[in-house]
Design an enzyme around this catalytic site. Structure first.
Site, PDB file in Angstrom:
ATOM      1  N   HIS A  40     -52.009   2.997  29.841  1.00 49.10           N
ATOM      2  CA  HIS A  40     -51.916   4.462  29.823  1.00 49.10           C
ATOM      3  C   HIS A  40     -51.582   4.863  28.383  1.00 49.10           C
ATOM      4  CE1 HIS A  40     -50.823   8.542  30.375  1.00 49.10           C
ATOM      5  NE2 HIS A  40     -49.550   8.324  30.096  1.00 49.10           N
ATOM      6  N   SER A 100     -38.572   8.605  27.278  1.00 41.85           N
ATOM      7  CA  SER A 100     -39.890   8.385  27.907  1.00 41.85           C
ATOM      8  C   SER A 100     -40.517   7.085  27.405  1.00 41.85           C
ATOM      9  CB  SER A 100     -40.832   9.577  27.663  1.00 41.85           C
ATOM     10  OG  SER A 100     -41.274   9.627  26.332  1.00 41.85           O
ATOM     11  N   LYS A 126     -47.366  -0.245  21.302  1.00 41.12           N
ATOM     12  CA  LYS A 126     -45.977  -0.587  21.632  1.00 41.12           C
ATOM     13  C   LYS A 126     -45.934  -1.388  22.936  1.00 41.12           C
ATOM     14  CE  LYS A 126     -43.988   3.648  19.566  1.00 41.12           C
ATOM     15  NZ  LYS A 126     -43.011   3.186  18.595  1.00 41.12           N
ATOM     16  N   TYR A 131     -47.643  20.752  25.963  1.00 36.02           N
ATOM     17  CA  TYR A 131     -46.234  20.779  25.556  1.00 36.02           C
ATOM     18  C   TYR A 131     -45.981  22.096  24.818  1.00 36.02           C
ATOM     19  CZ  TYR A 131     -46.284  15.748  26.470  1.00 36.02           C
ATOM     20  OH  TYR A 131     -46.398  14.516  27.063  1.00 36.02           O
ATOM     21  N   ASP A 139     -46.750  15.228   7.254  1.00 41.93           N
ATOM     22  CA  ASP A 139     -47.733  14.314   6.666  1.00 41.93           C
ATOM     23  C   ASP A 139     -48.770  13.962   7.742  1.00 41.93           C
ATOM     24  OD1 ASP A 139     -49.146  12.217   5.598  1.00 41.93           O
ATOM     25  OD2 ASP A 139     -47.382  11.001   5.064  1.00 41.93           O
ATOM     26  N   GLU A 144     -51.597  16.036  37.204  1.00 43.69           N
ATOM     27  CA  GLU A 144     -50.250  16.532  36.918  1.00 43.69           C
ATOM     28  C   GLU A 144     -50.298  18.039  36.790  1.00 43.69           C
ATOM     29  OE1 GLU A 144     -46.971  17.895  34.177  1.00 43.69           O
ATOM     30  OE2 GLU A 144     -49.107  18.202  34.072  1.00 43.69           O
ATOM     31  N   CYS A 155     -48.620  11.025  35.312  1.00 45.45           N
ATOM     32  CA  CYS A 155     -49.878  10.408  34.861  1.00 45.45           C
ATOM     33  C   CYS A 155     -50.314   9.246  35.745  1.00 45.45           C
ATOM     34  CB  CYS A 155     -49.721   9.896  33.425  1.00 45.45           C
ATOM     35  SG  CYS A 155     -48.977  11.091  32.337  1.00 45.45           S
ATOM     36  N   ASN A 160     -53.819  13.249  25.034  1.00 45.77           N
ATOM     37  CA  ASN A 160     -53.356  12.785  26.340  1.00 45.77           C
ATOM     38  C   ASN A 160     -54.159  13.494  27.434  1.00 45.77           C
ATOM     39  OD1 ASN A 160     -51.925  11.592  28.385  1.00 45.77           O
ATOM     40  ND2 ASN A 160     -49.907  12.242  27.677  1.00 45.77           N
ATOM     41  N   SER A 215     -44.530   9.236  34.279  1.00 43.29           N
ATOM     42  CA  SER A 215     -43.110   9.537  34.076  1.00 43.29           C
ATOM     43  C   SER A 215     -42.451   9.967  35.367  1.00 43.29           C
ATOM     44  CB  SER A 215     -42.966  10.654  33.050  1.00 43.29           C
ATOM     45  OG  SER A 215     -43.325  10.185  31.786  1.00 43.29           O
ATOM     46  N   THR A 258     -49.497  15.518  20.827  1.00 40.92           N
ATOM     47  CA  THR A 258     -49.989  14.571  21.847  1.00 40.92           C
ATOM     48  C   THR A 258     -50.614  15.307  23.031  1.00 40.92           C
ATOM     49  OG1 THR A 258     -47.952  14.377  23.160  1.00 40.92           O
ATOM     50  CG2 THR A 258     -48.111  12.978  21.220  1.00 40.92           C
TER      51      THR A 258
HETATM   52  N1  CAA Z   1     -46.916   8.012   8.124  1.00 42.47           N
HETATM   53  C1  CAA Z   1     -47.082   7.092   9.095  1.00 42.47           C
HETATM   54  N2  CAA Z   1     -46.285   7.034  10.214  1.00 42.47           N
HETATM   55  C2  CAA Z   1     -45.299   7.954  10.324  1.00 42.47           C
HETATM   56  C3  CAA Z   1     -45.077   8.949   9.337  1.00 42.47           C
HETATM   57  C4  CAA Z   1     -45.927   8.954   8.190  1.00 42.47           C
HETATM   58  N3  CAA Z   1     -45.791   9.850   7.232  1.00 42.47           N
HETATM   59  N4  CAA Z   1     -44.036   9.697   9.729  1.00 42.47           N
HETATM   60  C5  CAA Z   1     -43.609   9.204  10.924  1.00 42.47           C
HETATM   61  N5  CAA Z   1     -44.380   8.166  11.277  1.00 42.47           N
HETATM   62  C6  CAA Z   1     -44.284   7.346  12.492  1.00 42.47           C
HETATM   63  C7  CAA Z   1     -42.876   7.021  12.912  1.00 42.47           C
HETATM   64  O1  CAA Z   1     -42.372   5.896  12.209  1.00 42.47           O
HETATM   65  C8  CAA Z   1     -43.082   6.741  14.393  1.00 42.47           C
HETATM   66  O2  CAA Z   1     -43.644   5.464  14.582  1.00 42.47           O
HETATM   67  P1  CAA Z   1     -42.870   4.358  15.443  1.00 42.47           P
HETATM   68  O3  CAA Z   1     -42.650   4.942  16.796  1.00 42.47           O
HETATM   69  O4  CAA Z   1     -43.793   3.205  15.473  1.00 42.47           O
HETATM   70  O5  CAA Z   1     -41.579   4.107  14.726  1.00 42.47           O
HETATM   71  C9  CAA Z   1     -44.173   7.731  14.790  1.00 42.47           C
HETATM   72  O6  CAA Z   1     -44.788   8.147  13.566  1.00 42.47           O
HETATM   73  C10 CAA Z   1     -43.651   8.971  15.495  1.00 42.47           C
HETATM   74  O7  CAA Z   1     -42.664   9.518  14.694  1.00 42.47           O
HETATM   75  P2  CAA Z   1     -41.325  10.092  15.326  1.00 42.47           P
HETATM   76  O8  CAA Z   1     -40.688   9.046  16.188  1.00 42.47           O
HETATM   77  O9  CAA Z   1     -40.507  10.719  14.272  1.00 42.47           O
HETATM   78  O10 CAA Z   1     -42.006  11.212  16.226  1.00 42.47           O
HETATM   79  P3  CAA Z   1     -41.415  12.429  16.983  1.00 42.47           P
HETATM   80  O11 CAA Z   1     -39.973  12.242  17.289  1.00 42.47           O
HETATM   81  O12 CAA Z   1     -41.808  13.639  16.236  1.00 42.47           O
HETATM   82  O13 CAA Z   1     -42.251  12.404  18.344  1.00 42.47           O
HETATM   83  C11 CAA Z   1     -42.729  11.477  20.495  1.00 42.47           C
HETATM   84  C12 CAA Z   1     -42.757  11.250  18.979  1.00 42.47           C
HETATM   85  C13 CAA Z   1     -41.294  11.451  20.973  1.00 42.47           C
HETATM   86  C14 CAA Z   1     -43.535  10.381  21.168  1.00 42.47           C
HETATM   87  C15 CAA Z   1     -43.345  12.857  20.814  1.00 42.47           C
HETATM   88  O14 CAA Z   1     -44.680  12.903  20.380  1.00 42.47           O
HETATM   89  C16 CAA Z   1     -43.293  13.197  22.277  1.00 42.47           C
HETATM   90  O15 CAA Z   1     -42.297  13.689  22.801  1.00 42.47           O
HETATM   91  N6  CAA Z   1     -44.433  12.979  23.021  1.00 42.47           N
HETATM   92  C17 CAA Z   1     -44.528  13.274  24.434  1.00 42.47           C
HETATM   93  C18 CAA Z   1     -43.857  12.231  25.310  1.00 42.47           C
HETATM   94  C19 CAA Z   1     -44.648  10.948  25.383  1.00 42.47           C
HETATM   95  O16 CAA Z   1     -45.845  10.917  25.198  1.00 42.47           O
HETATM   96  N7  CAA Z   1     -43.954   9.842  25.708  1.00 42.47           N
HETATM   97  C20 CAA Z   1     -44.601   8.559  25.858  1.00 42.47           C
HETATM   98  C21 CAA Z   1     -44.134   7.800  27.070  1.00 42.47           C
HETATM   99  S1  CAA Z   1     -44.154   8.858  28.505  1.00 42.47           S
HETATM  100  C22 CAA Z   1     -45.727   8.697  29.171  1.00 42.47           C
HETATM  101  O17 CAA Z   1     -46.451   7.823  28.830  1.00 42.47           O
HETATM  102  C23 CAA Z   1     -46.147   9.735  30.170  1.00 42.47           C
HETATM  103  C24 CAA Z   1     -46.959  10.766  29.501  1.00 42.47           C
HETATM  104  O18 CAA Z   1     -48.174  10.668  29.444  1.00 42.47           O
HETATM  105  C25 CAA Z   1     -46.267  11.908  28.899  1.00 42.47           C
END
Ligand code: CAA
Length: 401
Positions: free
Chosen positions: A234, A202, A243, A144, A30, A80, A112, A289, A321, A153
């Site tokens: 960040h 993370s 968040k 990624y 979606d 990075e 980062c 990102n 990270s 992202t």
């Molecule tokens: N409509 C609206 N929202 C929806 C939706 C829909 N149809 N379906 C899902 N969502 C929402 C979920 O509820 C969730 O929101 P919340 O976190 O507020 O609950 C959000 O979309 C993401 O959904 P998931 O948790 O299911 O997502 P995912 O597991 O597929 O992946 C992630 C999310 C883990 C962040 C992934 O994108 C990822 O691994 N990203 C890279 C790591 C990262 O950026 N980490 C952040 C901290 S680390 C950092 O800051 C350093 C850096 O730069 C990497």
């Protein structure tokens, strides 16, 4: 005491863009998950003749054109996504910009976060050598694995900053909060072009680092939450800033608004204090990102779109990270609005050439080995390009752009 901080800054990005709605369609997800769930609309993607060096030099060029090179004796390149294990990316930028030999150049690494370490090092150098200026370049391509949760992202961007005395934009204040914890939340082994990430870890590591660095800021005599007018984070994806804001509000007890969109702003509870979360996300939502550049892209967006910043204090949370984080504060200077780069940045974002998902996937999978001579196709319209590999060394040149 002399004021030191960011005198000028400029953002550059890559040639291509991937629309996340198209990626969602391809992935059978979606589109609201990316737009609302992650808070991302697009991601920048480099052409084959672009990388961190071409983006970094492109960001730095207008800064040099506006300010000249007098007093610049240090260039720190934070990234990075380094392109060589030994040579600092900034050495190539040094030549591309035509800087004199009397400039020390180095590269900083810590995921980062390292742009903030570079900024603090620059402030230290200016404190020791008043009158000198330091060019700090943050530049990254966030990559990624295809079909992984991190894929939507990804992104690419660079922010160049000139650090000096009596800055025109933001004075960086002395107190800073630091928080380091050895955690395997995100890293990239030497033989991998994509990051390895534990997504849930993370996010919790980021939030723990936020409260940890906030507590240290307070212990160092930094301002109280009520004395901070705007907050920047960040942004690996812009929802992460939301968040962070929610966690900071909970931790400090301050009624900070976590509205990330115009709709959420309109629906925010009475008494919620708007600290510019939406404004700080304007560029990142479209860049994706940009790792080291991400926090400073948020700063650029705030400076470009908030007309009431003069004399206001900004809180800035930097997270890398692994992990190292820092909470710093800065005071916006009276003439900041003259910088006004919104139209330039928006034009650059609008000018990106869209990639269909199949084209993007093909480019993502393409690896240019360092062992064979190769020329890259001429694609980028940026002022500098990566021309290819010769004798195992990467070649860079100025374009007509
Ligand atoms: N409509 C609206 N929202 C929806 C939706 C829909 N149809 N379906 C899902 N969502 C929402 C979920 O509820 C969730 O929101 P919340 O976190 O507020 O609950 C959000 O979309 C993401 O959904 P998931 O948790 O299911 O997502 P995912 O597991 O597929 O992946 C992630 C999310 C883990 C962040 C992934 O994108 C990822 O691994 N990203 C890279 C790591 C990262 O950026 N980490 C952040 C901290 S680390 C950092 O800051 C350093 C850096 O730069 C990497």
């Amino acid at each position: 005491m002399t004021s030191i901080g960011i005198h000028d800054l400029e953002l550059a990005t890559a040639h291509h863009v991937v629309e996340l709605d198209r990626l969602a369609e391809y992935a059978g997800v979606d589109p609201a998950k990316y737009r609302l769930g992650l808070g991302q609309d697009q991601m920048s993607f480099p052409a084959p003749d672009e990388d961190i060096i071409t983006m970094g030099a492109s960001a730095a060029l207008p800064v040099i054109e506006r300010n000249g090179i007098d007093g610049i004796r240090t260039l720190i390149f934070a990234t990075e996504s380094g392109v060589d294990q030994s040579k600092a990316a900034g050495v190539s930028v040094h030549r591309l910009l035509g800087l004199p030999p009397q400039v020390r150049v180095t590269e900083f690494k810590q995921a980062c976060y390292s742009g903030t370490a570079a900024l603090q090092a620059a402030i230290g150098i200016v404190s020791r050598f008043p009158g000198e200026r330091v060019l700090v370049i943050t530049s990254d391509v966030a990559r990624y694995a295809l079909d992984s949760p991190g894929e939507p992202t990804q992104g690419a961007g660079a922010v160049a900053m000139l650090v000096g005395e009596n800055p025109a934009l933001v004075e960086i204040e002395r107190a800073a909060g630091i928080f380091t914890a050895d955690v395997d939340d995100f890293w990239r082994p030497n033989d991998s072009t994509t990051a390895v990430v534990d997504g849930a870890l993370s996010m919790s590591a980021y939030l723990d680092a936020l409260t940890g660095s906030w507590d240290d800021l307070r212990a160092q005599g930094g301002p109280e939450i009520d004395q901070i007018d705007r907050m920047l984070y960040h942004q690996p994806f812009t929802k992460m800033a939301k968040k962070g804001q929610q966690r900071l509000a909970e931790h400090t007890g301050a009624p900070l608004s976590a509205a990330l969109t115009r709709e959420e702003q309109a629906a925010a509870p009475a008494g919620a204090r708007d600290t510019g979360l939406f404004t700080g996300s304007i560029y990142n939502r479209r860049l994706g990102n940009s790792y080291t550049a991400s926090l400073y892209a948020a700063l650029a967006a705030l400076l470009d779109h908030d007309t009431e910043l003069a004399g206001r204090r900004i809180g800035m949370f930097s997270y890398g990270s692994g992990s190292v984080s820092e909470f710093l504060t800065g005071v916006v200077q009276p003439g900041y609005a003259e910088h006004g780069a919104a139209s330039r940045v928006e034009a650059a974002l609008d000018a990106r050439v869209p990639l269909e998902v199949a084209e993007y996937r093909e480019l993502h999978a393409r690896v240019l080995p360092s062992t064979e001579d190769a020329q890259t196709p001429r694609v980028t319209r940026a002022p500098f390009r990566f021309a290819g590999v010769h004798g195992q060394a990467r070649q860079y040149e100025r374009t007509a752009g």
